[in-house]
Design a protein around this motif. Sequence first.
Motif, short mmCIF file in Angstrom:
data_model
loop_
_atom_site.label_atom_id
_atom_site.label_comp_id
_atom_site.label_asym_id
_atom_site.label_seq_id
_atom_site.Cartn_x
_atom_site.Cartn_y
_atom_site.Cartn_z
N LYS A 12 73.91 33.67 86.04
CA LYS A 12 72.69 33.33 86.78
C LYS A 12 72.98 32.24 87.81
O LYS A 12 72.46 32.29 88.93
N SER A 21 67.67 34.44 93.83
CA SER A 21 66.87 33.88 92.74
C SER A 21 67.40 34.40 91.41
O SER A 21 68.05 35.44 91.35
N ALA A 22 67.10 33.65 90.35
CA ALA A 22 67.53 34.05 89.00
C ALA A 22 66.38 33.84 88.03
O ALA A 22 65.57 32.94 88.20
N PHE A 23 66.34 34.68 87.01
CA PHE A 23 65.28 34.60 86.00
C PHE A 23 65.90 34.38 84.62
O PHE A 23 66.87 35.05 84.26
N GLU A 25 64.84 34.37 80.61
CA GLU A 25 63.77 34.79 79.70
C GLU A 25 63.52 33.80 78.57
O GLU A 25 62.44 33.81 77.99
N ALA A 30 67.42 28.83 80.14
CA ALA A 30 66.95 27.98 81.24
C ALA A 30 67.58 26.60 81.16
O ALA A 30 68.00 26.05 82.18
N GLU A 46 62.20 25.37 90.26
CA GLU A 46 62.00 26.08 89.00
C GLU A 46 60.53 26.38 88.83
O GLU A 46 59.69 25.49 88.89
N ASP A 47 60.21 27.64 88.62
CA ASP A 47 58.85 28.10 88.40
C ASP A 47 58.77 28.59 86.96
O ASP A 47 59.29 29.66 86.64
N THR A 49 56.92 30.14 83.82
CA THR A 49 55.79 31.01 83.51
C THR A 49 55.72 31.23 82.00
O THR A 49 56.57 30.73 81.26
N SER A 53 61.44 31.55 83.11
CA SER A 53 61.58 30.63 84.24
C SER A 53 62.30 31.30 85.40
O SER A 53 63.35 31.92 85.21
N TRP A 54 61.73 31.15 86.60
CA TRP A 54 62.38 31.59 87.82
C TRP A 54 63.07 30.40 88.45
O TRP A 54 62.50 29.32 88.54
N ILE A 56 64.75 29.35 92.02
CA ILE A 56 64.81 29.77 93.41
C ILE A 56 65.60 28.73 94.19
O ILE A 56 65.25 27.55 94.19
#
Length: 61
Positions: A12, A21-23, A25, A30, A46-47, A49, A53-54, A56
Motif C-alpha cells: 500500500k 490512493s490506498a485503502f 480495511e 492502517a 487519511e480519511d 470511515t 481508512s483511505w 490519499i
Amino acid sequence: MIINRKELAREKVKELQNGFSAFAETKEVADLIKRELAKLNLKVHEDVTDVGSWFIPEKAN
C-alpha cells in the motif's frame, strides 16, 4: 490463505509513493501504513470511515 499484514502495508505504501490512493480495511494495517509513512516522511491525507481508512497522497508544493 494467510495474509501477511506487514507485506500488505508495504504494498500500500508503494502505491502511495507512486501517487495512487490506498485503502486499509483494518486498523492494524492502517497503523502499519502510518508507521511506514512516518519513516519515509511521506505526507498523505487519511480519511477514516466505518469500513476502513483511505490514504490519499498530498501533492508536493
